[in-house]
Design a protein around this motif. Sequence first.
Motif, PDB file in Angstrom:
ATOM      1  N   VAL A   1       9.405  -1.272 -63.551  1.00  0.00           N
ATOM      2  CA  VAL A   1       8.587  -1.219 -62.338  1.00  0.00           C
ATOM      3  C   VAL A   1       8.324  -2.654 -61.871  1.00  0.00           C
ATOM      4  CG1 VAL A   1       6.461  -0.390 -61.288  1.00  0.00           C
ATOM      5  CG2 VAL A   1       7.484   0.880 -63.192  1.00  0.00           C
ATOM      6  N   PRO A   2       9.096  -3.145 -60.905  1.00  0.00           N
ATOM      7  CA  PRO A   2       8.847  -4.502 -60.396  1.00  0.00           C
ATOM      8  C   PRO A   2       7.561  -4.559 -59.586  1.00  0.00           C
ATOM      9  CG  PRO A   2      10.570  -3.434 -59.118  1.00  0.00           C
ATOM     10  CD  PRO A   2      10.234  -2.497 -60.254  1.00  0.00           C
ATOM     11  N   GLY A   3       7.041  -5.760 -59.403  1.00  0.00           N
ATOM     12  CA  GLY A   3       5.785  -5.924 -58.680  1.00  0.00           C
ATOM     13  C   GLY A   3       5.889  -5.543 -57.218  1.00  0.00           C
ATOM     14  N   ARG A   4       4.862  -4.853 -56.717  1.00  0.00           N
ATOM     15  CA  ARG A   4       4.819  -4.470 -55.304  1.00  0.00           C
ATOM     16  C   ARG A   4       4.271  -5.620 -54.470  1.00  0.00           C
ATOM     17  NH1 ARG A   4       1.172   0.724 -55.723  1.00  0.00           N
ATOM     18  NH2 ARG A   4       0.118  -0.770 -57.063  1.00  0.00           N
ATOM     19  N   VAL A   5       4.863  -5.812 -53.301  1.00  0.00           N
ATOM     20  CA  VAL A   5       4.534  -6.950 -52.446  1.00  0.00           C
ATOM     21  C   VAL A   5       3.915  -6.479 -51.135  1.00  0.00           C
ATOM     22  CG1 VAL A   5       5.455  -8.959 -51.219  1.00  0.00           C
ATOM     23  CG2 VAL A   5       6.444  -8.270 -53.425  1.00  0.00           C
ATOM     24  N   LEU A   6       2.871  -7.174 -50.711  1.00  0.00           N
ATOM     25  CA  LEU A   6       2.340  -7.038 -49.352  1.00  0.00           C
ATOM     26  C   LEU A   6       2.623  -8.361 -48.652  1.00  0.00           C
ATOM     27  CD1 LEU A   6       0.679  -5.813 -47.042  1.00  0.00           C
ATOM     28  CD2 LEU A   6      -1.392  -6.602 -48.211  1.00  0.00           C
ATOM     29  N   HIS A   7       3.436  -8.311 -47.623  1.00  0.00           N
ATOM     30  CA  HIS A   7       3.867  -9.534 -46.927  1.00  0.00           C
ATOM     31  C   HIS A   7       3.268  -9.551 -45.526  1.00  0.00           C
ATOM     32  CE1 HIS A   7       7.227 -12.622 -46.128  1.00  0.00           C
ATOM     33  NE2 HIS A   7       6.490 -12.559 -45.024  1.00  0.00           N
ATOM     34  N   LEU A   8       2.352 -10.490 -45.276  1.00  0.00           N
ATOM     35  CA  LEU A   8       1.779 -10.706 -43.946  1.00  0.00           C
ATOM     36  C   LEU A   8       2.510 -11.869 -43.298  1.00  0.00           C
ATOM     37  CD1 LEU A   8      -2.088 -10.536 -44.604  1.00  0.00           C
ATOM     38  CD2 LEU A   8      -0.454  -8.664 -44.329  1.00  0.00           C
ATOM     39  N   ASP A   9       3.049 -11.658 -42.104  1.00  0.00           N
ATOM     40  CA  ASP A   9       3.834 -12.703 -41.454  1.00  0.00           C
ATOM     41  C   ASP A   9       3.442 -12.826 -39.993  1.00  0.00           C
ATOM     42  OD1 ASP A   9       5.950 -14.484 -40.640  1.00  0.00           O
ATOM     43  OD2 ASP A   9       7.124 -13.735 -42.335  1.00  0.00           O
ATOM     44  N   GLY A  10       3.258 -14.063 -39.549  1.00  0.00           N
ATOM     45  CA  GLY A  10       2.900 -14.296 -38.154  1.00  0.00           C
ATOM     46  C   GLY A  10       4.066 -14.215 -37.197  1.00  0.00           C
ATOM     47  N   ASP A  11       5.285 -14.103 -37.724  1.00  0.00           N
ATOM     48  CA  ASP A  11       6.477 -14.049 -36.886  1.00  0.00           C
ATOM     49  C   ASP A  11       7.233 -12.761 -37.164  1.00  0.00           C
ATOM     50  OD1 ASP A  11       9.112 -14.313 -35.847  1.00  0.00           O
ATOM     51  OD2 ASP A  11       8.958 -16.493 -35.906  1.00  0.00           O
ATOM     52  N   PRO A  12       7.329 -11.855 -36.186  1.00  0.00           N
ATOM     53  CA  PRO A  12       8.004 -10.574 -36.429  1.00  0.00           C
ATOM     54  C   PRO A  12       9.490 -10.727 -36.751  1.00  0.00           C
ATOM     55  CG  PRO A  12       7.498 -10.854 -34.092  1.00  0.00           C
ATOM     56  CD  PRO A  12       6.790 -11.950 -34.816  1.00  0.00           C
ATOM     57  N   ALA A  13      10.148 -11.739 -36.160  1.00  0.00           N
ATOM     58  CA  ALA A  13      11.578 -11.944 -36.432  1.00  0.00           C
ATOM     59  C   ALA A  13      11.790 -12.397 -37.872  1.00  0.00           C
ATOM     60  CB  ALA A  13      12.150 -12.977 -35.462  1.00  0.00           C
ATOM     61  N   TYR A  14      10.947 -13.322 -38.336  1.00  0.00           N
ATOM     62  CA  TYR A  14      11.050 -13.779 -39.722  1.00  0.00           C
ATOM     63  C   TYR A  14      10.692 -12.661 -40.688  1.00  0.00           C
ATOM     64  CZ  TYR A  14      11.766 -18.748 -38.727  1.00  0.00           C
ATOM     65  OH  TYR A  14      12.291 -19.957 -38.338  1.00  0.00           O
ATOM     66  N   LEU A  15       9.731 -11.842 -40.318  1.00  0.00           N
ATOM     67  CA  LEU A  15       9.353 -10.725 -41.179  1.00  0.00           C
ATOM     68  C   LEU A  15      10.548  -9.793 -41.380  1.00  0.00           C
ATOM     69  CD1 LEU A  15       7.217  -9.134 -42.746  1.00  0.00           C
ATOM     70  CD2 LEU A  15       6.569  -8.018 -40.610  1.00  0.00           C
ATOM     71  N   GLN A  16      11.294  -9.534 -40.326  1.00  0.00           N
ATOM     72  CA  GLN A  16      12.465  -8.668 -40.446  1.00  0.00           C
ATOM     73  C   GLN A  16      13.517  -9.288 -41.361  1.00  0.00           C
ATOM     74  OE1 GLN A  16      13.027  -5.517 -39.402  1.00  0.00           O
ATOM     75  NE2 GLN A  16      10.866  -5.564 -38.820  1.00  0.00           N
ATOM     76  N   LYS A  17      13.735 -10.604 -41.241  1.00  0.00           N
ATOM     77  CA  LYS A  17      14.676 -11.300 -42.125  1.00  0.00           C
ATOM     78  C   LYS A  17      14.238 -11.173 -43.580  1.00  0.00           C
ATOM     79  CE  LYS A  17      16.209 -14.916 -38.896  1.00  0.00           C
ATOM     80  NZ  LYS A  17      16.272 -16.387 -38.676  1.00  0.00           N
ATOM     81  N   CYS A  18      12.946 -11.359 -43.807  1.00  0.00           N
ATOM     82  CA  CYS A  18      12.411 -11.273 -45.168  1.00  0.00           C
ATOM     83  C   CYS A  18      12.526  -9.858 -45.717  1.00  0.00           C
ATOM     84  CB  CYS A  18      10.958 -11.734 -45.197  1.00  0.00           C
ATOM     85  SG  CYS A  18      10.737 -13.517 -44.943  1.00  0.00           S
ATOM     86  N   MET A  19      12.227  -8.869 -44.881  1.00  0.00           N
ATOM     87  CA  MET A  19      12.306  -7.479 -45.335  1.00  0.00           C
ATOM     88  C   MET A  19      13.732  -7.120 -45.745  1.00  0.00           C
ATOM     89  SD  MET A  19       9.226  -6.279 -45.235  1.00  0.00           S
ATOM     90  CE  MET A  19       9.322  -4.498 -45.183  1.00  0.00           C
ATOM     91  N   ALA A  20      14.710  -7.623 -44.994  1.00  0.00           N
ATOM     92  CA  ALA A  20      16.113  -7.358 -45.329  1.00  0.00           C
ATOM     93  C   ALA A  20      16.467  -7.964 -46.681  1.00  0.00           C
ATOM     94  CB  ALA A  20      17.026  -7.917 -44.244  1.00  0.00           C
ATOM     95  N   LEU A  21      15.956  -9.167 -46.965  1.00  0.00           N
ATOM     96  CA  LEU A  21      16.246  -9.816 -48.244  1.00  0.00           C
ATOM     97  C   LEU A  21      15.506  -9.130 -49.390  1.00  0.00           C
ATOM     98  CD1 LEU A  21      17.686 -11.999 -49.792  1.00  0.00           C
ATOM     99  CD2 LEU A  21      15.860 -13.606 -49.188  1.00  0.00           C
ATOM    100  N   TYR A  22      14.268  -8.706 -49.174  1.00  0.00           N
ATOM    101  CA  TYR A  22      13.544  -7.938 -50.195  1.00  0.00           C
ATOM    102  C   TYR A  22      14.344  -6.701 -50.589  1.00  0.00           C
ATOM    103  CZ  TYR A  22       9.043 -10.436 -49.539  1.00  0.00           C
ATOM    104  OH  TYR A  22       8.049 -11.366 -49.489  1.00  0.00           O
ATOM    105  N   GLU A  23      14.845  -5.996 -49.573  1.00  0.00           N
ATOM    106  CA  GLU A  23      15.627  -4.778 -49.833  1.00  0.00           C
ATOM    107  C   GLU A  23      16.894  -5.107 -50.615  1.00  0.00           C
ATOM    108  OE1 GLU A  23      17.711  -1.048 -47.391  1.00  0.00           O
ATOM    109  OE2 GLU A  23      16.624  -2.628 -46.314  1.00  0.00           O
TER     110      GLU A  23
END
Length: 292
Positions: free
Chosen positions: A106-128
Amino acid sequence: MSIQLNSIVGRVSYQCDVLFRIIDVKEVNGKKTAVLYGEDYRLIADADFDDLVEIDPYEQSKISREFRSLEEQSFELFQQDIDLTRNRNEYTSTNGYRNDFNYFQVPGRVLHLDGDPAYLQKCMALYEKIGVPVYGVHCSETEMHHRVGALIEKYRPDILVITGHDAYSKAKGKKSDINAYRHSKYFAKTVREARKKVPHLDQLVIFAGACQSHFESLIYEGANFASSPLRVNIHALDPVYIVGKISFTPFMERINVLDVIRNTLTGEKGLGGIETKGVLRTGMPYKPLTEE
């Protein structure tokens, strides 16, 4: 080419060292001024239109390819590190491969708050891509401290990421003055509010900051990892590599700070932190979810 909202530009006075996209246009003292977000760095800046030059698609593509190459190298190093960690965990869980236990992790669950929606999408893709369970929330940097408490209660994360864009302005004060930074004081307030909910550094691991952020204040308020010790720019995906290392390190192991930041694109000049435990947990036996 006419410069307008969402144009990709460079600043002539800085030899176009960073690519920006224009996210807002406003009038300041009769002059047209653009608000800029870094395309690959978590940097925010203001610039007169007279200082901007639009970057042609060919040059954009060239610079983009260089960054994607760096990202791929960093990801490969990160993946090697995670594979070694998983192999070590498997060896330990199976008593040196002597027992054929059907275990799960069970890996650690992450809550990611980001001020930039485009960067958030990039990060979400890498998390996945690396297999980290994550909840992503786009939130203005100035509003994060108002929302973080309720979000922690809702998602109950093991790791909290607080990031977006930031910048130091020499005109506003010395580097030691947090008020000389665009968003550092809001990141610090958000860390403080998060620590009111979960005070223990190993029960909620926090990464906070963006480009040139006030590193000392973020650590003082309770962040485990933060940017930017030497006030340099950090890459958009750097928080994900740090979080991935934490998420896949067993909770009985301590993480060496250098081990965490060595595979990031920015390195120790832009990222730092304190000794922290991992959050991965192993269980057995493995029982897949089945329909009755």
